[in-house]
Enzyme design. Sequence first.
Site: not given
Ligand code: URA
Length: 237
Positions: A103
Amino acid sequence: MTLDKLLQSQGFGTRKYCRQLIHDGEVCINGEVVTGFAHHIEAAGLAFTVHGEPWVYREHLYLALHKPSNFECSRKASHHPGVLTLLPEQFLWRDLQPVGRLDHDTTGLLLLSDDGAFIHAQSSPKRHVPKVYEATTQEPVTDALVQQFLDGIQLIDEPQPIAAQHARMLDAQRIEIILEQGKYHQVKRMLAAAGNHCAALRRTAIGGLTLATLGLQAGEWCYLEAEQLALLGNASM
Ligand code: URA
Protein backbone atom coordinates in the site's frame (compact mmCIF):
# COMPACT_ATOMS: atom_id res chain seq x y z
CA MET A 1 26.03 -8.57 -29.12
CA THR A 2 26.93 -5.22 -30.67
CA LEU A 3 27.53 -2.31 -28.31
CA ASP A 4 24.52 -0.29 -29.49
CA LYS A 5 22.25 -3.28 -28.96
CA LEU A 6 23.79 -3.95 -25.55
CA LEU A 7 23.16 -0.37 -24.41
CA GLN A 8 19.60 -0.53 -25.72
CA SER A 9 19.00 -3.79 -23.84
CA GLN A 10 20.14 -2.06 -20.63
CA GLY A 11 17.57 0.71 -21.09
CA PHE A 12 19.80 3.56 -22.26
CA GLY A 13 17.42 4.47 -25.09
CA THR A 14 16.59 3.61 -28.66
CA ARG A 15 19.20 1.95 -30.88
CA LYS A 16 19.65 5.28 -32.67
CA TYR A 17 20.14 7.18 -29.40
CA CYS A 18 22.62 4.55 -28.15
CA ARG A 19 24.62 4.86 -31.39
CA GLN A 20 24.74 8.61 -30.80
CA LEU A 21 25.98 8.09 -27.22
CA ILE A 22 28.78 5.89 -28.56
CA HIS A 23 29.57 8.31 -31.37
CA ASP A 24 29.76 11.21 -28.86
CA GLY A 25 32.39 9.32 -26.83
CA GLU A 26 30.08 8.89 -23.81
CA VAL A 27 30.68 5.12 -23.51
CA CYS A 28 33.85 3.56 -22.06
CA ILE A 29 34.88 -0.06 -21.66
CA ASN A 30 37.97 -0.83 -19.54
CA GLY A 31 38.57 2.90 -19.20
CA GLU A 32 38.79 3.39 -22.98
CA VAL A 33 36.28 5.43 -24.98
CA VAL A 34 34.64 3.18 -27.58
CA THR A 35 33.40 4.94 -30.69
CA GLY A 36 32.52 1.97 -32.90
CA PHE A 37 29.20 0.26 -32.25
CA ALA A 38 29.26 -2.53 -34.81
CA HIS A 39 31.81 -4.98 -33.42
CA HIS A 40 30.63 -7.83 -31.24
CA ILE A 41 31.12 -7.71 -27.50
CA GLU A 42 30.83 -10.45 -24.88
CA ALA A 43 27.89 -9.09 -22.89
CA ALA A 44 28.00 -11.34 -19.80
CA GLY A 45 29.51 -9.44 -16.89
CA LEU A 46 30.64 -6.53 -19.09
CA ALA A 47 31.56 -3.45 -17.05
CA PHE A 48 31.14 -0.13 -18.86
CA THR A 49 30.46 3.52 -18.17
CA VAL A 50 27.90 5.86 -19.73
CA HIS A 51 28.44 9.58 -19.11
CA GLY A 52 31.15 8.45 -16.66
CA GLU A 53 28.72 6.40 -14.57
CA PRO A 54 29.66 2.73 -14.07
CA TRP A 55 27.30 -0.11 -15.02
CA VAL A 56 27.54 -3.88 -15.41
CA TYR A 57 25.55 -5.68 -18.09
CA ARG A 58 22.62 -7.59 -16.61
CA GLU A 59 20.36 -9.73 -18.76
CA HIS A 60 17.61 -9.24 -16.19
CA LEU A 61 17.14 -6.92 -13.24
CA TYR A 62 16.38 -8.28 -9.78
CA LEU A 63 16.20 -5.47 -7.24
CA ALA A 64 15.27 -4.89 -3.62
CA LEU A 65 13.93 -1.48 -2.59
CA HIS A 66 13.27 -0.18 0.89
CA LYS A 67 9.96 1.40 0.00
CA PRO A 68 9.29 4.66 1.84
CA SER A 69 5.81 5.80 2.80
CA ASN A 70 3.75 7.83 0.32
CA PHE A 71 4.93 6.04 -2.82
CA GLU A 72 2.64 3.91 -4.97
CA CYS A 73 3.59 0.54 -6.41
CA SER A 74 1.54 0.83 -9.60
CA ARG A 75 3.33 1.76 -12.84
CA LYS A 76 0.73 4.47 -13.43
CA ALA A 77 0.75 6.06 -10.00
CA SER A 78 -2.10 8.52 -9.44
CA HIS A 79 -2.09 10.06 -5.94
CA HIS A 80 1.56 9.69 -4.93
CA PRO A 81 4.81 9.31 -6.87
CA GLY A 82 5.52 5.79 -8.09
CA VAL A 83 8.27 3.62 -6.61
CA LEU A 84 9.95 3.48 -10.02
CA THR A 85 10.87 7.16 -9.65
CA LEU A 86 13.28 6.05 -6.89
CA LEU A 87 15.34 4.04 -9.41
CA PRO A 88 17.69 4.93 -12.28
CA GLU A 89 15.71 6.22 -15.23
CA GLN A 90 16.90 3.61 -17.72
CA PHE A 91 15.34 0.83 -15.63
CA LEU A 92 11.92 2.17 -16.69
CA TRP A 93 12.81 1.40 -20.30
CA ARG A 94 13.41 -2.21 -19.28
CA ASP A 95 9.83 -2.76 -18.18
CA LEU A 96 10.82 -3.11 -14.54
CA GLN A 97 7.84 -3.93 -12.32
CA PRO A 98 7.21 -4.32 -8.61
CA VAL A 99 6.71 -7.96 -7.59
CA GLY A 100 3.34 -7.72 -5.85
CA ARG A 101 2.27 -4.52 -4.15
CA LEU A 102 2.56 -2.67 -0.91
CA ASP A 103 0.00 0.00 0.00
CA HIS A 104 1.13 3.59 -0.51
CA ASP A 105 1.55 4.02 3.27
CA THR A 106 3.29 0.66 3.85
CA THR A 107 7.07 0.78 4.07
CA GLY A 108 9.71 -1.91 3.77
CA LEU A 109 11.02 -4.61 1.49
CA LEU A 110 9.78 -4.56 -2.10
CA LEU A 111 11.20 -6.68 -4.93
CA LEU A 112 11.29 -5.44 -8.52
CA SER A 113 12.24 -7.22 -11.71
CA ASP A 114 11.94 -7.17 -15.49
CA ASP A 115 11.92 -10.97 -15.65
CA GLY A 116 8.32 -12.03 -16.29
CA ALA A 117 8.91 -15.66 -15.25
CA PHE A 118 10.43 -14.54 -11.94
CA ILE A 119 7.60 -12.08 -11.24
CA HIS A 120 5.02 -14.74 -12.04
CA ALA A 121 6.72 -17.38 -9.89
CA GLN A 122 7.17 -15.00 -6.94
CA SER A 123 3.57 -13.79 -7.13
CA SER A 124 2.01 -17.22 -7.46
CA PRO A 125 -0.25 -18.08 -4.50
CA LYS A 126 0.97 -21.68 -4.83
CA ARG A 127 4.48 -20.77 -3.71
CA HIS A 128 3.64 -19.88 -0.09
CA VAL A 129 6.61 -17.54 0.32
CA PRO A 130 6.39 -16.22 3.91
CA LYS A 131 6.29 -12.45 4.20
CA VAL A 132 7.09 -10.83 7.52
CA TYR A 133 5.21 -7.69 8.57
CA GLU A 134 5.64 -5.44 11.57
CA ALA A 135 2.40 -3.64 12.36
CA THR A 136 2.05 -0.75 14.79
CA THR A 137 -1.43 -0.88 16.21
CA GLN A 138 -3.80 1.77 17.49
CA GLU A 139 -4.98 -0.35 20.43
CA PRO A 140 -2.59 -2.37 22.62
CA VAL A 141 -1.40 -5.75 21.33
CA THR A 142 -2.74 -8.47 23.61
CA ASP A 143 -2.05 -12.20 23.89
CA ALA A 144 -5.62 -12.68 22.65
CA LEU A 145 -4.86 -10.69 19.48
CA VAL A 146 -1.75 -12.79 18.79
CA GLN A 147 -3.81 -15.94 19.35
CA GLN A 148 -6.48 -14.73 16.92
CA PHE A 149 -3.82 -14.39 14.21
CA LEU A 150 -2.55 -17.88 14.98
CA ASP A 151 -6.03 -19.45 15.06
CA GLY A 152 -7.33 -17.67 11.94
CA ILE A 153 -9.32 -14.49 11.27
CA GLN A 154 -12.41 -14.40 9.08
CA LEU A 155 -12.32 -11.73 6.38
CA ILE A 156 -15.36 -10.69 4.38
CA ASP A 157 -15.27 -12.35 0.93
CA GLU A 158 -12.98 -15.15 2.11
CA PRO A 159 -14.44 -18.65 2.33
CA GLN A 160 -12.64 -19.52 5.55
CA PRO A 161 -10.60 -17.87 8.32
CA ILE A 162 -6.98 -17.09 7.41
CA ALA A 163 -4.29 -17.92 9.95
CA ALA A 164 -0.87 -16.29 10.11
CA GLN A 165 2.04 -18.69 9.75
CA HIS A 166 3.40 -17.05 12.87
CA ALA A 167 2.57 -14.04 15.05
CA ARG A 168 4.20 -12.54 18.12
CA MET A 169 3.98 -9.44 20.24
CA LEU A 170 6.99 -7.12 19.72
CA ASP A 171 5.96 -4.56 22.30
CA ALA A 172 2.82 -2.94 23.73
CA GLN A 173 1.69 -1.62 20.34
CA ARG A 174 3.63 -3.65 17.78
CA ILE A 175 2.93 -7.11 16.45
CA GLU A 176 4.96 -9.21 14.02
CA ILE A 177 2.87 -11.24 11.60
CA ILE A 178 4.10 -13.79 9.06
CA LEU A 179 1.72 -14.42 6.17
CA GLU A 180 1.95 -16.80 3.23
CA GLN A 181 -0.82 -15.14 1.22
CA GLY A 182 -0.78 -11.68 -0.33
CA LYS A 183 -4.42 -10.68 -0.27
CA TYR A 184 -5.54 -7.10 -0.75
CA HIS A 185 -4.83 -5.01 2.40
CA GLN A 186 -4.48 -8.33 4.20
CA VAL A 187 -2.71 -7.22 7.39
CA LYS A 188 -4.86 -4.12 7.81
CA ARG A 189 -8.07 -6.06 7.18
CA MET A 190 -7.05 -8.85 9.55
CA LEU A 191 -6.22 -6.35 12.30
CA ALA A 192 -9.52 -4.53 11.80
CA ALA A 193 -11.45 -7.83 11.81
CA ALA A 194 -9.69 -8.74 15.07
CA GLY A 195 -10.94 -5.50 16.66
CA ASN A 196 -7.73 -3.47 16.47
CA HIS A 197 -6.46 -1.03 13.84
CA CYS A 198 -3.24 -0.69 11.86
CA ALA A 199 -1.46 2.63 12.48
CA ALA A 200 1.68 1.79 10.48
CA LEU A 201 2.91 -1.22 8.53
CA ARG A 202 6.37 -2.33 7.47
CA ARG A 203 7.44 -5.46 5.57
CA THR A 204 10.72 -6.63 7.06
CA ALA A 205 11.37 -9.85 5.12
CA ILE A 206 10.34 -12.01 2.18
CA GLY A 207 11.34 -15.64 2.63
CA GLY A 208 14.85 -15.57 4.12
CA LEU A 209 15.68 -12.18 2.61
CA THR A 210 15.53 -9.49 5.29
CA LEU A 211 15.64 -5.72 5.05
CA ALA A 212 18.07 -5.70 7.99
CA THR A 213 20.70 -7.82 6.21
CA LEU A 214 20.33 -5.82 3.02
CA GLY A 215 21.05 -2.71 5.11
CA LEU A 216 18.87 -0.43 2.99
CA GLN A 217 17.61 2.90 4.31
CA ALA A 218 14.17 4.12 3.22
CA GLY A 219 14.34 5.01 -0.48
CA GLU A 220 17.52 2.98 -1.11
CA TRP A 221 17.72 0.01 -3.48
CA CYS A 222 20.25 -2.69 -4.40
CA TYR A 223 20.71 -5.44 -6.98
CA LEU A 224 19.92 -8.94 -5.74
CA GLU A 225 22.62 -11.47 -6.58
CA ALA A 226 22.13 -15.23 -6.93
CA GLU A 227 22.72 -16.04 -3.26
CA GLN A 228 20.15 -13.44 -2.16
CA LEU A 229 17.62 -14.64 -4.75
CA ALA A 230 18.10 -18.16 -3.41
CA LEU A 231 16.81 -16.93 -0.03
CA LEU A 232 13.46 -16.19 -1.68
CA GLY A 233 12.81 -19.86 -2.35
CA ASN A 234 12.63 -21.69 -5.64
CA ALA A 235 11.46 -18.93 -7.99
CA SER A 236 12.52 -19.42 -11.60
CA MET A 237 15.13 -16.98 -12.88
N1 URA B 1 -1.08 -5.98 4.05
C1 URA B 1 -1.62 -4.74 4.00
O1 URA B 1 -2.65 -4.48 4.60
N2 URA B 1 -0.97 -3.80 3.29
C2 URA B 1 0.20 -4.03 2.64
O2 URA B 1 0.76 -3.11 2.02
C3 URA B 1 0.75 -5.32 2.71
C4 URA B 1 0.07 -6.28 3.42
